[in-house]
Design an enzyme around this catalytic site. Structure first.
Site, mmCIF file in Angstrom:
data_model
loop_
_atom_site.group_PDB
_atom_site.id
_atom_site.type_symbol
_atom_site.label_atom_id
_atom_site.label_comp_id
_atom_site.label_asym_id
_atom_site.label_seq_id
_atom_site.Cartn_x
_atom_site.Cartn_y
_atom_site.Cartn_z
ATOM 1 N N GLU A 134 5.169 17.154 -0.823
ATOM 2 C CA GLU A 134 4.984 17.511 -2.068
ATOM 3 C C GLU A 134 3.758 16.256 -2.673
ATOM 4 O OE1 GLU A 134 5.975 20.036 -3.918
ATOM 5 O OE2 GLU A 134 7.697 20.570 -2.719
ATOM 6 N N CYS A 138 2.331 14.947 -11.281
ATOM 7 C CA CYS A 138 1.551 15.759 -10.330
ATOM 8 C C CYS A 138 0.949 16.958 -10.796
ATOM 9 C CB CYS A 138 2.776 16.018 -8.950
ATOM 10 S SG CYS A 138 3.847 16.822 -9.592
HETATM 11 P P1 NAP Z 1 2.779 6.936 -2.508
HETATM 12 O O1 NAP Z 1 2.070 5.741 -2.602
HETATM 13 O O2 NAP Z 1 2.221 7.601 -1.392
HETATM 14 O O3 NAP Z 1 4.180 6.480 -2.489
HETATM 15 C C1 NAP Z 1 5.363 7.406 -2.922
HETATM 16 C C2 NAP Z 1 6.560 6.973 -2.248
HETATM 17 O O4 NAP Z 1 6.380 6.650 -0.755
HETATM 18 C C3 NAP Z 1 6.877 5.545 -2.617
HETATM 19 O O5 NAP Z 1 8.346 5.306 -2.844
HETATM 20 C C4 NAP Z 1 6.468 4.453 -1.418
HETATM 21 O O6 NAP Z 1 7.237 3.295 -1.568
HETATM 22 C C5 NAP Z 1 6.827 5.381 -0.383
HETATM 23 N N1 NAP Z 1 6.000 5.078 0.859
HETATM 24 C C6 NAP Z 1 4.974 4.613 0.919
HETATM 25 N N2 NAP Z 1 4.422 4.336 2.167
HETATM 26 C C7 NAP Z 1 5.587 4.891 3.019
HETATM 27 C C8 NAP Z 1 5.807 4.724 4.193
HETATM 28 N N3 NAP Z 1 4.949 4.588 5.331
HETATM 29 N N4 NAP Z 1 6.856 5.047 4.760
HETATM 30 C C9 NAP Z 1 7.918 5.444 3.986
HETATM 31 N N5 NAP Z 1 7.750 5.481 2.453
HETATM 32 C C10 NAP Z 1 6.344 5.101 2.088
HETATM 33 O O7 NAP Z 1 2.618 7.660 -3.878
HETATM 34 P P2 NAP Z 1 2.490 6.997 -5.430
HETATM 35 O O8 NAP Z 1 1.281 6.443 -5.775
HETATM 36 O O9 NAP Z 1 3.706 6.198 -5.584
HETATM 37 O O10 NAP Z 1 2.639 8.496 -6.184
HETATM 38 C C11 NAP Z 1 1.742 9.128 -6.725
HETATM 39 C C12 NAP Z 1 1.333 10.241 -5.997
HETATM 40 O O11 NAP Z 1 2.146 11.305 -5.695
HETATM 41 C C13 NAP Z 1 0.046 11.338 -6.867
HETATM 42 O O12 NAP Z 1 -0.831 11.460 -5.896
HETATM 43 C C14 NAP Z 1 0.981 12.343 -7.206
HETATM 44 O O13 NAP Z 1 0.083 13.493 -7.360
HETATM 45 C C15 NAP Z 1 2.132 12.531 -6.370
HETATM 46 N N6 NAP Z 1 3.154 13.255 -6.775
HETATM 47 C C16 NAP Z 1 3.118 14.500 -6.119
HETATM 48 C C17 NAP Z 1 4.277 15.350 -6.822
HETATM 49 C C18 NAP Z 1 4.406 16.863 -6.208
HETATM 50 O O14 NAP Z 1 5.595 17.270 -6.395
HETATM 51 N N7 NAP Z 1 3.496 17.230 -5.647
HETATM 52 C C19 NAP Z 1 5.163 14.717 -7.687
HETATM 53 C C20 NAP Z 1 5.068 13.240 -7.920
HETATM 54 C C21 NAP Z 1 3.979 12.509 -7.734
HETATM 55 P P3 NAP Z 1 6.444 2.024 -1.573
HETATM 56 O O15 NAP Z 1 5.146 2.136 -2.306
HETATM 57 O O16 NAP Z 1 7.385 1.067 -1.714
HETATM 58 O O17 NAP Z 1 6.034 1.742 -0.273
#
Ligand code: NAP
Length: 540
Positions: A277, A311
């Site tokens: 997602e 999102c």
């Molecule tokens: P992100 O940087 O991709 O991180 C999301 C989660 O993934 C965090 O808990 C992060 O933890 C973890 N993560 C990052 N790298 C990882 C890896 N290599 N292995 C395992 N886990 C890892 O995203 P964000 O900036 O926090 O969230 C915002 C984004 O999420 C936006 O683009 C938004 O549109 C999207 N989003 C989408 C939805 C949907 O339903 N489509 C819902 C909510 C948000 P760490 O930072 O601790 O590494």
């Protein structure tokens, strides 16, 4: 823009004791309660604890134990051991746990509203959206999962003689990685159906918002969920991501598109299945017959809920040229009525951004758009007077293709409004993006709205609503097309993705091969006649 200065927290001491409110936010639960919640993290000795800060104050929340690679693998072993007993319970028994959880969430919502606000910095009304989504999802799977999971009869190859059915088995242990923006709702939307399907779960919430997930975990225990059926580990993705990917029998990830792609590549190596997602750049199309005031009010909710860190938030609005100027005036007016503030109450309409990184991206996008020729109709400034991470809800016009936010997701309280001259152009521009998560269409003619909705390439489209109509309807799937994701949450799909489909067919009497001594040519002829006759039978 008005502000709730009275509810702005004081920047008191950063050396908080266990009796002090979490994150120094007046009225918050105490540090002792935060410690109680973090004790639910089953691991956390491999790496130094991490302390996040409360967006409203910039003050520390609580020390979070961090797991290492080996600890995460041990947690998976426990989850695997617990899985058989959990899946041996009937689907109806598992449903009852979810129904009790729905009641508990509604009854104890005041505490989690505080926690979500403290950790994510959002307004209480936006935190309540998380409570209602959690209760709705628990109720939906609490009522419908047994039906969705029940074995399904199918017409056999030879009518009467072949009895066929489709059976659903849990995948095993599901790994779930959750972001910080909707910590309670996204935990519920991803974890609860996985449990309902008979899996056990290992979840990694984001450190920033771990307490909200731990709170739901505590309530799930009170609702009757066995201890090891859902375990929570904390740690940076860079430290424990590999273990999560390598140990999961199914991976459910919510977060940014770049991280999703990276994880998909890793999961592909193991040939396990996954759902992603991801991000969006969600459009809203205002048709010429729309009620301008209602559309403007709807846009304020669609763009600025959770300060745009949602999102499915709208970041682009296409308005028919005949009503463009009037719409922009109405939108600016409604935006300026939004009350910003940091109180743990319902007085403010918009809260703060969640992190310094978010504030940086939002400021950079607005400054860059301005430099590339955009007009700031309203907003466009940080508001340190309200808290370290506040930024005004911002409406832009005249955004040019050179601006980063023309295509990139801002994930903040910023929207660009563009005029269009005919609906084909509006649809083409709405679809001119690598993303396809959510969209919104406004018109007085609901049928026309549905027609336009079906032409937009997005996983959810809301007519005369920004996002809440689809977000709140758990019975329909939610997810992204194109670079916004793979797979869906909610509905039967959001449950069945956590299962393996198995076909079981029992053959009675006649075999599906020539009888002994029968010439194969004759068999082929008889079978062809039979298939042709079946094909002419009316469909049941
Ligand atoms: P992100 O940087 O991709 O991180 C999301 C989660 O993934 C965090 O808990 C992060 O933890 C973890 N993560 C990052 N790298 C990882 C890896 N290599 N292995 C395992 N886990 C890892 O995203 P964000 O900036 O926090 O969230 C915002 C984004 O999420 C936006 O683009 C938004 O549109 C999207 N989003 C989408 C939805 C949907 O339903 N489509 C819902 C909510 C948000 P760490 O930072 O601790 O590494």
């Amino acid at each position: 823009m008005t502000s709730t200065a009275a509810s702005t927290p004081s920047q008191s001491s950063s050396t908080a004791g266990p009796g002090d409110p979490i994150g120094g936010v007046p009225g918050a639960p105490t540090g002792r309660r935060a410690e109680q919640l973090t004790s639910r993290v089953v691991t956390g000795m491999d790496a130094a604890p991490v302390t996040m800060s409360a967006p409203f104050t910039g003050l520390p929340v609580t020390a979070l134990p961090q797991a290492g690679d080996a600890e995460v693998r041990r947690v998976f072993t426990r989850a695997r051991e617990a899985q058989t007993a959990w899946s041996d319970r009937t689907a109806r028994e598992r449903q009852r746990v979810l129904l009790r959880l729905a009641d508990l969430v509604l009854a104890h919502q005041q505490e989690v509203l505080d926690l979500v606000q403290i950790e994510a910095g959002k307004a209480r009304i936006d935190a309540f959206d998380e409570v209602s989504a959690t209760a709705l999802v628990a109720s939906y799977y609490g009522k419908h999962s047994a039906r969705h999971l029940a074995p399904r009869r199918a017409a056999g190859a030879l009518p009467v003689l072949t009895k066929a059915s489709e059976v659903r088995h849990p995948k095993g242990v599901v790994g779930i990685i959750s972001p910080w923006n909707y910590p309670l709702a996204l935990t519920a939307m991803d974890v609860l159906p996985a449990l309902a399907a008979g899996n056990t779960v290992v979840q990694k919430p984001d450190n920033q918002t771990a307490l909200s997930a731990l709170w739901l975990h505590e309530l799930a225990g009170q609702a009757g969920l066995p201890t090891d059926a859902w375990q929570i580990v904390l740690g940076r993705g860079s430290a424990i991501g590999d273990a999560l990917v390598e140990e999961s029998d199914y991976l459910c990830f919510t977060g940014s598109t770049p991280t999703g792609k990276r994880l998909a590549r890793q999961v592909a190596e193991r040939l396990t299945s996954y759902s992603l997602e991801l991000g969006g750049k969600n459009p809203m199309v205002v048709l010429p017959d729309a009620d301008i005031r209602k559309a403007a009010a709807g846009a304020v909710t669609a763009c600025f809920s959770s300060a745009g860190q949602l999102c499915v938030s709208v970041e682009r609005i296409y308005v028919h040229e005949s009503i463009h100027d009037e719409f922009v005036r109405a939108l600016a007016e409604r935006t300026e009525e939004l009350r910003l503030g940091a109180g743990l109450d319902y007085r403010s309409g918009m809260g703060s951004l969640t992190s310094q990184d978010q504030l940086h991206t939002v400021s950079a996008h607005v400054d860059d758009a301005r430099a590339a020729g955009a007009n700031v109709v309203t907003g466009g400034r940080p508001r340190p007077d309200l808290g370290p991470l506040f930024y005004e809800p911002t409406v832009l016009t005249g955004v040019t293709e050179q601006a980063a936010l023309f295509r990139e997701e801002t994930f903040g309280p910023v929207v660009a409004v563009y005029p269009y001259s005919d609906v084909d152009e509006a649809v083409a521009r709405a679809n001119d993006t690598e993303f396809g998560l959510n969209a919104s269409v406004w018109t007085r003619d609901a049928r026309r709205g549905e027609e336009v909705a079906r032409r937009i390439k997005a996983g959810t489209v809301n007519v005369n609503e920004g996002y809440a109509a689809t977000f709140g309807t758990v019975g329909v799937p939610m997810g992204g097309m194109k670079e916004s994701g793979v797979g869906r949450r909610n509905s039967a799909e959001g449950l069945l993705k956590y299962t393996e489909a198995q076909a079981v067919a029992v053959q009675r009497g006649l075999k599906l091969r020539p009888f002994r001594g029968m010439p194969p040519r004759l068999w082929a002829k008889a079978m062809s006649a039979g298939i042709a006759a079946l094909r002419r039978l009316p469909r049941r």
